[in-house]
Design a protein around this motif. Structure first.
Motif, mmCIF file in Angstrom:
data_model
loop_
_atom_site.group_PDB
_atom_site.id
_atom_site.type_symbol
_atom_site.label_atom_id
_atom_site.label_comp_id
_atom_site.label_asym_id
_atom_site.label_seq_id
_atom_site.Cartn_x
_atom_site.Cartn_y
_atom_site.Cartn_z
ATOM 1 N N TRP A 151 38.063 43.653 39.936
ATOM 2 C CA TRP A 151 37.876 43.313 41.346
ATOM 3 C C TRP A 151 38.577 42.001 41.678
ATOM 4 O O TRP A 151 39.010 41.768 42.799
ATOM 5 C CB TRP A 151 36.390 43.218 41.664
ATOM 6 N N GLU A 152 38.668 41.120 40.698
ATOM 7 C CA GLU A 152 39.390 39.871 40.879
ATOM 8 C C GLU A 152 40.013 39.479 39.540
ATOM 9 O O GLU A 152 39.482 39.831 38.473
ATOM 10 C CB GLU A 152 38.459 38.758 41.369
ATOM 11 N N PRO A 153 41.148 38.798 39.543
ATOM 12 C CA PRO A 153 41.788 38.417 38.285
ATOM 13 C C PRO A 153 40.868 37.546 37.434
ATOM 14 O O PRO A 153 40.095 36.728 37.955
ATOM 15 C CB PRO A 153 43.028 37.634 38.736
ATOM 16 N N VAL A 154 40.943 37.739 36.121
ATOM 17 C CA VAL A 154 40.141 36.943 35.188
ATOM 18 C C VAL A 154 41.090 35.988 34.466
ATOM 19 O O VAL A 154 41.877 36.414 33.627
ATOM 20 C CB VAL A 154 39.426 37.848 34.164
ATOM 21 N N PRO A 155 41.038 34.704 34.770
ATOM 22 C CA PRO A 155 41.963 33.757 34.137
ATOM 23 C C PRO A 155 41.572 33.486 32.686
ATOM 24 O O PRO A 155 40.412 33.651 32.289
ATOM 25 C CB PRO A 155 41.798 32.489 34.993
ATOM 26 N N THR A 156 42.547 33.051 31.878
ATOM 27 C CA THR A 156 42.252 32.778 30.482
ATOM 28 C C THR A 156 41.461 31.491 30.282
ATOM 29 O O THR A 156 41.045 31.195 29.157
ATOM 30 C CB THR A 156 43.556 32.700 29.643
ATOM 31 N N ASP A 157 41.230 30.726 31.353
ATOM 32 C CA ASP A 157 40.373 29.549 31.202
ATOM 33 C C ASP A 157 38.920 29.847 31.557
ATOM 34 O O ASP A 157 38.079 28.956 31.590
ATOM 35 C CB ASP A 157 40.898 28.370 32.026
ATOM 36 N N ALA A 158 38.607 31.128 31.782
ATOM 37 C CA ALA A 158 37.209 31.523 32.005
ATOM 38 C C ALA A 158 36.468 31.522 30.674
ATOM 39 O O ALA A 158 37.060 31.730 29.609
ATOM 40 C CB ALA A 158 37.158 32.911 32.636
ATOM 41 N N LEU A 159 35.156 31.302 30.715
ATOM 42 C CA LEU A 159 34.352 31.323 29.498
ATOM 43 C C LEU A 159 34.232 32.753 28.990
ATOM 44 O O LEU A 159 33.837 33.654 29.726
ATOM 45 C CB LEU A 159 32.964 30.744 29.764
ATOM 46 N N VAL A 160 34.561 32.956 27.720
ATOM 47 C CA VAL A 160 34.560 34.320 27.182
ATOM 48 C C VAL A 160 33.734 34.480 25.907
ATOM 49 O O VAL A 160 33.415 35.603 25.524
ATOM 50 C CB VAL A 160 36.004 34.805 26.900
#
Length: 240
Positions: A151-160
Motif C-alpha cells: 500500500w505504501e513503499p517500505v524503506p530500508t531504514d524501517a525497523l525490521v
C-alpha cells in the motif's frame, strides 16, 4: 526498497530461473527446489495473506517459531514486504507464525492479533484440529495472488528485526557473507537452524544478499551429506 526487495534482487533478473532455495528433509524424504521467481511468488502470496487476513502493515510486530525451511524463508520475506518487524520474543508480538510443534508456545504468548499455523507440508496439506481462530496457512495462502504491491513503499531504514533497520540487517548480512566467504554464484549446503539471530543471518540472509543459492538440510543424515554436496554441486558448507 524493502528489505525483501534488497535480499531477492540478486536472485531475480537474469538469474530468476536458477535454483535459489533447495530444501531437503531426511526424516520425510522431501526435496523441494525453488527458483528466484518461485521464491518471490511464494513470498508475495504469503505477504498478501498477512496483509489482507491479518492486517500486517509497517510497524506490526511478528514472531516466527519455525524451523529452517523453504516456507519459513517465504514468510520471512513476506513479513518484510509488508514492512513488519520480526521480534524474537513472541510475548511482544502482535502475530505469531508457528508450526505444530510450537503451537502451544504460540498460543500461550497471547498475541493480540493471533496465530498463523504452518503445516510445512510440501503438498499443501492443512493442519487438523487447530484451535478456534488460528489461521491455517496452507488453506489460506493458496487463495492469494503471487504478486504483491504494498500500500505504501517500505524503506530500508524501517525497523525490521528487534529494533534494527533494514539497512542494519543488510549490512550485517553482507559482513557475515564476507566472513563466511560466500560469494555470487556459490551453492551453499547448510544444516544450520534459523532460530537464533546468528543462525538466520548466516544461514539464510548472508546467502541471499551475496547472490548465492542455498541447499538447506533439515533432520540431516550425516551419511548423505557428502553425496548431496557433490550431486548439488555445492561450493561451500555451513555446519550446525
Amino acid at each position: 526498497m524493502s528489505l525483501t526487495d534488497a535480499l531477492l534482487a540478486p536472485a531475480l533478473g537474469a538469474n530468476a530461473a536458477k535454483p535459489l532455495l533447495t530444501h531437503y528433509d531426511d526424516a520425510t524424504g522431501e526435496r523441494m527446489e525453488l527458483s528466484g521467481t518461485t521464491t518471490a511468488n511464494w513470498a508475495a502470496k504469503a505477504a498478501n495473506l498477512l496483509r489482507d487476513e491479518c492486517d500486517v502493515e509497517p510497524g506490526t510486530r511478528v514472531a516466527v517459531l519455525l524451523p529452517a525451511h523453504w516456507q519459513t524463508a517465504s514468510v520471512l520475506l513476506a513479513l518484510w514486504s509488508c514492512g513488519a518487524e520480526l521480534v524474537t520474543d513472541p510475548a511482544t508480538a502482535q502475530w505469531v507464525l508457528t508450526d505444530a510443534e510450537h503451537l502451544d508456545t504460540a498460543m500461550g504468548a497471547g498475541a493480540e492479533g493471533g496465530v498463523v499455523a504452518l503445516s510445512l507440508d510440501a503438498f499443501g496439506k492443512a493442519l487438523s484440529g487447530l484451535p478456534s481462530g488460528v489461521i491455517d496457512f496452507a488453506t489460506e495462502v493458496r487463495l492469494h495472488g503471487d504478486e504483491f504491491v504494498p500500500w505504501e513503499p517500505v524503506p530500508t531504514d524501517a525497523l525490521v528485526w528487534d529494533g534494527a533497520t533494514g539497512d542494519d540487517v543488510l549490512t550485517a548480512a553482507r559482513e557475515a557473507a564476507g566472513v563466511l566467504d560466500i560469494g555470487a554464484g556459490d551453492r551453499v549446503l547448510s544444516t544450520r537452524e534459523w532460530n537464533t539471530p546468528e543462525g538466520l543471518r548466516e544461514g539464510l540472509l548472508a546467502v541471499l544478499v551475496a547472490g548465492a543459492s542455498l541447499v538447506q538440510c533439515r533432520h540431516p543424515d550425516p551419511a548423505r551429506l557428502d553425496h548431496r554436496a557433490e550431486t548439488e554441486r555445492c561450493t561451500l558448507r555451513l555446519s550446525a
